[in-house]
Motif scaffolding. Structure first.
Motif, mmCIF file in Angstrom:
data_model
loop_
_atom_site.group_PDB
_atom_site.id
_atom_site.type_symbol
_atom_site.label_atom_id
_atom_site.label_comp_id
_atom_site.label_asym_id
_atom_site.label_seq_id
_atom_site.Cartn_x
_atom_site.Cartn_y
_atom_site.Cartn_z
ATOM 1 N N GLU A 138 -6.467 -4.045 -1.358
ATOM 2 C CA GLU A 138 -7.503 -4.298 -0.221
ATOM 3 C C GLU A 138 -8.065 -5.484 -0.039
ATOM 4 O O GLU A 138 -8.099 -6.071 0.873
ATOM 5 C CB GLU A 138 -8.215 -2.955 -0.074
ATOM 6 N N SER A 139 -8.519 -5.770 -1.137
ATOM 7 C CA SER A 139 -9.354 -7.123 -1.336
ATOM 8 C C SER A 139 -8.476 -8.496 -1.352
ATOM 9 O O SER A 139 -9.205 -9.490 -1.356
ATOM 10 C CB SER A 139 -10.178 -7.121 -2.644
ATOM 11 N N MET A 140 -7.111 -8.342 -1.265
ATOM 12 C CA MET A 140 -6.361 -9.637 -1.030
ATOM 13 C C MET A 140 -6.266 -10.060 0.117
ATOM 14 O O MET A 140 -6.540 -9.402 0.837
ATOM 15 C CB MET A 140 -5.060 -9.210 -1.925
ATOM 16 N N VAL B 231 -7.511 -2.787 -15.819
ATOM 17 C CA VAL B 231 -8.707 -2.603 -14.927
ATOM 18 C C VAL B 231 -9.602 -3.790 -14.483
ATOM 19 O O VAL B 231 -9.197 -5.133 -14.905
ATOM 20 C CB VAL B 231 -9.669 -1.925 -15.941
ATOM 21 N N GLU B 232 -10.126 -3.577 -13.395
ATOM 22 C CA GLU B 232 -11.039 -4.780 -12.807
ATOM 23 C C GLU B 232 -12.222 -4.947 -13.924
ATOM 24 O O GLU B 232 -12.688 -3.937 -14.425
ATOM 25 C CB GLU B 232 -11.694 -4.202 -11.502
ATOM 26 N N TYR C 230 -5.736 4.362 -7.515
ATOM 27 C CA TYR C 230 -7.097 3.905 -6.734
ATOM 28 C C TYR C 230 -7.417 2.458 -7.230
ATOM 29 O O TYR C 230 -7.882 1.868 -6.396
ATOM 30 C CB TYR C 230 -8.000 5.044 -7.488
ATOM 31 N N GLU C 231 -7.371 2.196 -8.586
ATOM 32 C CA GLU C 231 -7.578 0.905 -8.968
ATOM 33 C C GLU C 231 -6.701 -0.196 -8.210
ATOM 34 O O GLU C 231 -7.062 -1.228 -7.834
ATOM 35 C CB GLU C 231 -7.160 0.628 -10.449
ATOM 36 N N THR D 172 -5.778 7.715 -11.023
ATOM 37 C CA THR D 172 -6.897 6.733 -11.360
ATOM 38 C C THR D 172 -6.075 5.283 -11.083
ATOM 39 O O THR D 172 -6.812 4.299 -10.582
ATOM 40 C CB THR D 172 -7.319 6.823 -12.770
ATOM 41 N N HIS E 188 -4.938 0.222 -5.441
ATOM 42 C CA HIS E 188 -5.324 0.244 -3.717
ATOM 43 C C HIS E 188 -6.458 -0.706 -3.639
ATOM 44 O O HIS E 188 -6.396 -1.564 -2.656
ATOM 45 C CB HIS E 188 -5.523 1.657 -3.252
ATOM 46 N N THR E 189 -7.376 -0.378 -4.501
ATOM 47 C CA THR E 189 -8.787 -1.254 -4.139
ATOM 48 C C THR E 189 -8.396 -2.784 -4.387
ATOM 49 O O THR E 189 -8.754 -3.610 -3.667
ATOM 50 C CB THR E 189 -9.766 -0.675 -5.099
ATOM 51 N N ARG E 190 -7.555 -3.007 -5.651
ATOM 52 C CA ARG E 190 -7.344 -4.209 -5.750
ATOM 53 C C ARG E 190 -6.650 -4.999 -4.406
ATOM 54 O O ARG E 190 -6.896 -6.324 -4.187
ATOM 55 C CB ARG E 190 -6.478 -4.626 -7.217
ATOM 56 N N GLN F 173 0.865 -1.128 0.098
ATOM 57 C CA GLN F 173 0.032 0.039 0.198
ATOM 58 C C GLN F 173 0.970 1.352 -0.041
ATOM 59 O O GLN F 173 0.732 2.261 -0.785
ATOM 60 C CB GLN F 173 -0.898 -0.082 1.011
#
Lengths: 247, 226, 874
Positions: A137-139, A244-245, A130-131, A127, A133-135, A116
């Motif tokens: 976070e979910s690991m 991208v997700e 952000y992508e 952008t 970080h989000t990815r 992080q």
């Protein structure tokens, strides 16, 4: 000085039975001590690594003193005899898996936190950060010992065919797949696609991991690598991070 | 031989109408129903309860169209429409839904109905003084005739008990009237019995009074001015 | 939006503190909005929808410019959809206050808002999703905080701002709608944690974050729709629809087709049509280039999302005409390693050849399992008139929450455009297959709290009896006349027990039948506790004889056996155990008894006074293997006719007279005290009690007294009618088990328990009250006193009357020769005590316990049994 290895802000030289890692003047004290601490933590797990002997100041430069390990790195061995690639890659993966099989000491730095931080530090646009970080976070959060920068050059095979793993500066506790992604990236940058894929296939097969799990970490480790600022790598890394997700 | 003839099903309680009508679909599998009713405007709201229920059940219906080929017949209204519906029903399943009890009784409906529905949402008992008169008269009349029996007596006596009791609610009077009517209809059925019977004394005894006392009480109820 | 345009109290949300303040504003606004009326809300909803629709072009332009993805014209349509279709679908839907009322059943439903919705908006549909979620929030009286994606934040915020301003102008409180100006992971997480529900549209990471936040979330999943083209499909329609669907906004709707699976018989035609309409089939080299460009390490390259083929090809390193609509790669593998198997979010299609319809389904399934998209959408092109079976097969197999038939899947999946019953939505749930909590298109119902108010409603009550009851001495042959003259019956099956048969009781009947020219056969093997086996035997005989009328002659056993045979005869398919299931409210029983009377008319003729079985809907049958007794209860079992002929009772011996007479008394008393007693049953019960008190002693002492026998017969039938509708109580439960375990006659068992049970019931402060909505408060004592008074008992107060009534009942027992205790009947003490626990449990579980005015504990039953055994409280 009997120099073993040199790069922009570090020199490793031999001193009798010891290897000394010397850092540049502008290297921060905390980074040096962090590396030593990391190494000490890993040493306490019992993994075959050079034992830490001393941390000292040599003039204005910090030095970490550790055991000297005789022998050749796997990188050297492959360069000398490319036909040994399969044998050495296999052994390499086995060694990496044995690292992962080691439970990390509780105090060890966490891989997710580190990643992080690295994403935030990177020069990627908002952008993409952000992508990522989000990815990230979910690991899932795991607790395996991860070398953090394992390459063929980090494994020394001694004359009596024992192995030692060196360069624990980036060690953390976390996800084995993240560690594999890091190695895959390293291989891609250093040796190219073919060997990188060979490594990945071996890793996935031997650890019974689906390739997608390792792939999910790739943009993240690429972002982390980009913080080092190596110009020649940048375009490659940028490609890796611009994903991208599915929505 | 004597008989005790009653409708197969008597359903009652406020709000029971739509629940009872479900049987048309669930048990009798009726798909077309003939509704016989009075034309009166003030019945239209309560009639809607019936038509809505039929609509929800997916049953087609026609109101007062006697030629409508129906599986079942519903008589909805005062004594006249109930009688008319009973006559029209023939062999078909007949449901009687009175909108008022305590006035003119529909003996034909009681005799013929397969299902009787007493739903206070739809059926208004007559005003208390009128319904009391009705109960008294009908109950008394049910004790004599060709076919009164312990069966009919039990209903008449219970009706009188409610009538003479202190706790009158609209619902209890409604049921008292219904019981009296049911008893009367059964007691007057004269197919088999030979001579007329008089159970008035038995009723008095069942109520714990003499025949004279019962007579007085009933007269009182019929003509309170006395 | 530039900062200058903001008013003085507008907050720029780029820090945790600013977000906290903003959330506070939204909450305050929502608290005011929560009490707006449906009318006010609908006006605001309409104004907001109109404003959004009005601005659809500028918002679409903004979205394409900012994100670099999609097509302006298509985004215009999306905006229009989000505004117009959503408005039209919900304009008349009740979302405020009372939304449903069922006066019959006493239910009212209220709709209330949830609070503050956190809406995560994706880059693929920024303005339309923002409009959609804001409108839903407005319609449901919720506040909403929007978390845009950094890639599309300007256009997302612009859309939200527009809706907010229109709503405020129409009367909504200020600051009901808010957003994060500078999105970051930290702020997004906070938005999720601090809201009351999350509508999360985004990738798996985002959705996972939503579900992990601890706030209830509605997430969505990734799509990977396959369009299967069956050989019966209209090729032209299919191909053109797919192109239309796929090119819509450059393939960015998640429901859009990602692969085409064409049956081999039509493969070439499909390919030709695609090519004819401007699609480009990639050669091997181009396919590889696309593979490398499309996925980077298994993840979708951001640069190709929402792009036209000409752009994608250039990125990949080759050229296609500018007018190319879709790039198509023909591939074979459905494994995860095949890049073409994945969701592409752009104008690329994969195409597979299927050997058969089965194979097509297999491939579609594999794609979902291997390359993602489970739970989202699948599509089928087929002749839906002649190939319905295949259609249903496909629908059955696909683990997707949307299965679209002959419909473009992007526009079809969002609902309302091609099928008007499909809820219009831009948030498409994928069920558990996709890791979501919803499996449908999300709408207003997901954003409301529904309050249900249930009023105490008394069930429907009833009074049911056989339509014809004939009675009096010698009525039997007269009553049977009807069989011929009125009912036109031709074949009678007579059920009775061997004793009655051998002693000529059936002669009256059979003579009459012969006289009327009616054929008959007799089954006389009924046992005292009729078994299922013998009932089956009887039914078997019935099936051979094919009667149109059944006559059951005898005591309870014969009539019960007759009823069971009747069921088995009319409905051989009926499941016995289901029929015997215990019920609490006979009207709501789980099993719907099959309709009876379609084959045979049932006449019951009692020979004792009596069980009352001739007028009840009950029958008890014993499973001969296990000994279990199965009570059947349904009004379909009510006999059509009962014939109560005193002649048949005249020769009943004393013991039988006493036992069956007392049984009738207990029937009457339990029916009166029951939680289900009504005026109708009360009348019958009381009269029965009066008659039994008067005439049972006479009938017992002088069995030849016709009047006494006749009165007893009436009393028993009337008591039967009473309990047929009001049911019984724990006295019967206990008597059943006492009889089963220690072989006491039923009437005797009841007699031994009656007054003990009455005392138990009469307790004004019972531990547990009987459950039935008509039963409002415990008042058994009062009820017993009513009976007492009717039976001529007097006293100063209820307690005294009650005690005297109990004495009267016990005296009656003595008079008819029934002993006082269980022990008096020679039941061994140890045997009795050994059986006590199980017997008490079984009695508790008996069908009759439920109607008892006081719901007994097993321990209380045990105590009562002990008292009945020893004759005094233990």
């Amino acid at each position: 000085m009997d120099i073993l290895f040199q790069c922009p802000n570090k020199v490793i030289y031999r001193e009798g039975d010891y290897a000394v890692k010397q850092f540049d003047e502008n290297y921060s004290t905390s980074d040096v001590l962090n590396e030593a601490l990391n190494q000490a933590r890993v040493e306490e797990t019992g993994l075959p690594i050079p034992k830490l002997v001393e941390v000292r100041k040599n003039g204005s430069k910090w030095e970490i003193v550790m055991d000297y390990i005789p022998g050749k790195t796997m990188k050297q061995l492959i360069e000398e005899d490319p036909s040994r690639e399969e044998e050495l890659l296999n052994r390499f993966v086995d060694i990496q898996l044995s690292i992962h099989a080691t439970a990390a000491p509780v105090t060890m730095n966490k891989l997710k936190d580190k990643m992080q931080r690295k994403i935030s530090e990177s020069k990627l646009n908002a952008t993409t950060r952000y992508e990522l970080h989000t990815r990230l976070e979910s690991m899932p959060k795991h607790k395996k010992v991860c070398h953090g920068d394992l390459g063929l050059g980090d494994v020394i095979i001694t004359p009596d065919d024992k192995y030692f793993i060196i360069d624990w500066a980036h060690a953390t506790q976390g996800n084995a797949s993240a560690d594999a992604a890091r190695t895959f990236l390293k291989f891609s940058l250093t040796y190219g696609e073919e060997r990188a894929n060979k490594y990945l296939d071996l890793f996935c097969r031997k650890s019974d991991t689906a390739k997608q799990y390792v792939q999910r970490w790739m943009p993240i480790v690429a972002a982390s690598q980009s913080v080092k600022g190596h110009e020649d790598e940048m375009e490659f890394l940028m490609r890796w991070t611009d994903v991208v997700e599915y929505e | 031989m004597q008989s005790f003839l009653t409708p197969d099903k008597l359903y009652f309680k406020q709000g029971c109408l739509p629940v009872a009508l479900r049987e048309l679909k669930d048990i009798y599998h009726a798909s077309r129903v003939l509704l016989i009713t009075d034309e009166e405007k003030h019945l239209q709201t309560s009639l809607a309860l019936v038509t809505n229920a039929l609509y929800e059940l997916g049953i087609e219906y026609a109101v007062n169209h006697e030629n409508f080929s129906a599986d079942a017949v519903i008589g909805f209204g005062y004594a006249d429409s109930l009688e008319r519906a009973a006559a029209l029903a023939g062999e078909r399943y007949y449901i009687a839904v009175p909108v008022s009890v305590g006035w003119q009784m529909s003996a034909a409906a009681w005799r013929r109905a397969d299902m009787f529905i007493l739903d206070e949402d739809v059926c208004r008992p007559a005003p208390e003084k009128d319904i009391c008169v009705h109960i008294a008269q009908t109950a008394r009349a049910s004790l004599v005739g060709a076919n009164p029996s312990d069966y009919t007596l039990s209903l008449s006596v219970q009706a009188l008990r409610i009538l003479f009791g202190s706790r009158h609610t609209a619902a209890s009077l409604l049921h008292a009237a219904a019981m009296a009517e049911m008893a009367y209809t059964a007691a007057r059925s004269d197919e088999f019995a030979a001579d007329a019977l008089n159970l008035f004394p038995d009723a008095a005894e069942a109520l714990g009074m003499t025949a004279e006392e019962l007579e007085t009480k009933i007269n009182c109820a019929v003509d309170p001015v006395q | 939006m530039s900062k200058e345009k903001m008013t003085s109290d507008a907050i720029f949300v780029n820090t945790v503190d600013a977000l906290r303040t903003k959330l506070g504003q939204i909450r305050a606004a929502q608290a005011k909005y929560a009490v707006f009326t449906q009318e006010q809300v609908d006006a605001i909803f309409k104004a907001a929808a109109l404003a959004a629709n009005h601005a659809r072009i500028p918002l679409a332009k903004m979205a394409v410019e900012e994100t670099g993805m999609g097509i302006v014209e298509d985004k215009v349509i999306k905006n229009n959809y989000a505004a117009e279709h959503i408005y039209n679908h919900y304009k008349n839907v009740k979302t405020c206050g009372v939304i449903e009322e069922d006066k019959e059943f006493g239910i009212v439903k209220f709709a209330e808002p949830i609070g503050v919705i956190a809406a995560v908006i994706p880059t693929t549909n920024p303005t339309s999703t923002a409009i959609f979620k804001c409108l839903l929030a407005l319609k449901t009286r919720n506040g909403i905080i929007i978390s845009p994606h950094p890639r599309a934040k300007e256009s997302t915020i612009a859309a939200a701002k527009l809706v907010m301003e229109a709503a405020e102008k129409a009367g909504a409180p200020k600051n009901l709608i808010g957003w994060v100006d500078v999105p970051s992971l930290e702020l997004t997480n906070m938005v999720m944690k601090e809201s009351d529900i999350i509508l999360a549209t985004g990738g798996p990471g985002m959705v996972k974050a939503a579900y992990s936040s601890g706030t209830p979330a509605i997430g969505v999943g990734a799509g990977n729709a396959s369009a299967v083209i069956d050989k019966s499909a209209d090729i032209c329609n299919a191909v053109n629809s797919i192109i239309h669907s796929k090119t819509f906004d450059n393939g960015m709707i998640c429901a859009t087709e990602q692969t085409v699976i064409a049956h081999k018989d039509v493969y070439d035609a499909v390919k030709a049509e695609f090519a004819r309409r401007g699609c480009y089939f990639l050669n091997e080299d181009e396919k590889d280039k696309i593979r490398k460009t499309m996925l980077i390490n298994g993840a979708l390259n951001a640069k190709i999302v929402g792009q036209r083929p000409v752009t994608i090809a250039k990125l990949a390193g080759f050229e296609v005409p500018d007018t190319t609509k879709v790039l198509i790669g023909e591939v074979e593998s459905t494994s995860v390693d095949e890049a073409f198997a994945h969701e592409k979010l752009t104008t690329i299609l994969a195409m597979y050849k299927a050997e058969s319809f089965e194979d097509a389904m297999d491939k579609a399934e594999q794609l979902l399992n291997n390359a993602g998209g489970l739970g989202h959408t699948s599509s089928l092109w087929i002749d839906n008139v002649h190939e319905r079976e295949k259609l249903l097969q496909f629908a059955d197999r696909m683990k997707t929450c949307r299965v679209l038939v002959n419909t473009p899947s992007s526009l079809g999946g969002i609902g309302d455009l091609y099928n008007f019953k499909f809820t219009p939505s831009l948030t498409l749930g994928c069920g558990s297959w996709g890791g979501n909590s919803v499996s449908e298109n999300v709408g207003v119902k997901h954003l409301l709290n529904i309050k249900t108010v249930a009023e105490r409603r008394e069930n429907m009550l009833w009074f049911r009896t056989p339509q014809k009851v004939y009675f009096k001495k010698g009525c039997l042959p007269v009553a049977l006349d009807e069989l011929h003259t009125v009912l036109g019956k031709k074949r009678v099956f007579l059920v009775t027990d061997s004793f009655l048969y051998k002693n000529g009781f059936t002669k009256v009947i059979t003579d009459k039948l012969t006289e009327m020219g009616i054929a008959y056969t007799v089954f006389s093997d009924v046992e005292p506790d009729p078994t299922l086996l013998s009932a089956q035997k009887g039914a078997e005989q019935m099936r051979t004889f094919e009667p149109d009328c059944i006559i059951a002659l005898g005591g309870g056993s014969a009539m019960d056996a007759g009823k069971i045979m009747w069921v088995l005869y009319e409905h051989p398919e009926a499941d016995f155990l289901d029929m015997a299931m215990r019920f609490i409210d006979i009207r709501k029983r789980v099993y719907t008894f099959p309709k009876m009377g379609e084959k045979a008319y049932f006449i019951a003729i009692p020979t004792s006074s009596g069980t009352g079985s001739e007028v009840t809907p009950f029958a008890v049958i014993t499973d001969q293997e296990t000994g279990h007794k199965y009570p059947l209860a349904d009004y379909e079992l009510l006999p059509n006719m009962a014939i109560v002929d005193t002649d048949l009772m005249m020769s009943a011996p004393k013991g039988l007279t006493a036992a069956s007479g007392y049984d009738a008394m207990v029937h009457a008393l339990e029916a009166y005290a029951s939680v289900m007693a009504t005026d109708y049953t009360d009348g019958l019960a009381v009269r029965a009690m009066q008659l039994i008190f008067r005439y049972l002693p006479i009938a017992y002492n002088d069995g030849s007294d016709v009047q006494a026998r006749e009165k007893m017969a009436s009393a028993a039938t009337m008591a039967g009618m009473a309990f047929a509708n009001a049911f019984l109580g724990v006295c019967h439960s206990m008597a059943h088990k006492l009889g089963a375990y220690h072989h006491l006659p039923h009437g005797v068992a009841n007699a031994l328990l009656l007054t003990i049970v009455m005392r138990f019931n009469a307790d004004d402060k019972p531990r547990k009250m009987g459950t039935f909505s008509q039963y409002q408060y415990p008042h058994a004592l009062e009820r017993y006193c009513e009976c007492a008074l009717a039976c001529g008992v007097t006293g100063r107060d209820d307690q005294e009357i009650f005690e005297k009534f109990l004495k009267k009942l016990e005296d009656l027992r003595d008079v008819v020769g029934i002993r006082k205790t269980i022990r008096d009947y020679g039941i061994d003490e140890q045997t009795f005590l050994n059986s006590l626990d199980r017997m008490s449990e079984d009695a508790f579980d008996d069908q009759c316990t439920g109607a008892n005015p006081r719901y007994p504990l097993i321990s209380e039953i045990r105590e009562m049994y002990l008292e009945a055994y020893y004759g005094e409280k233990q």
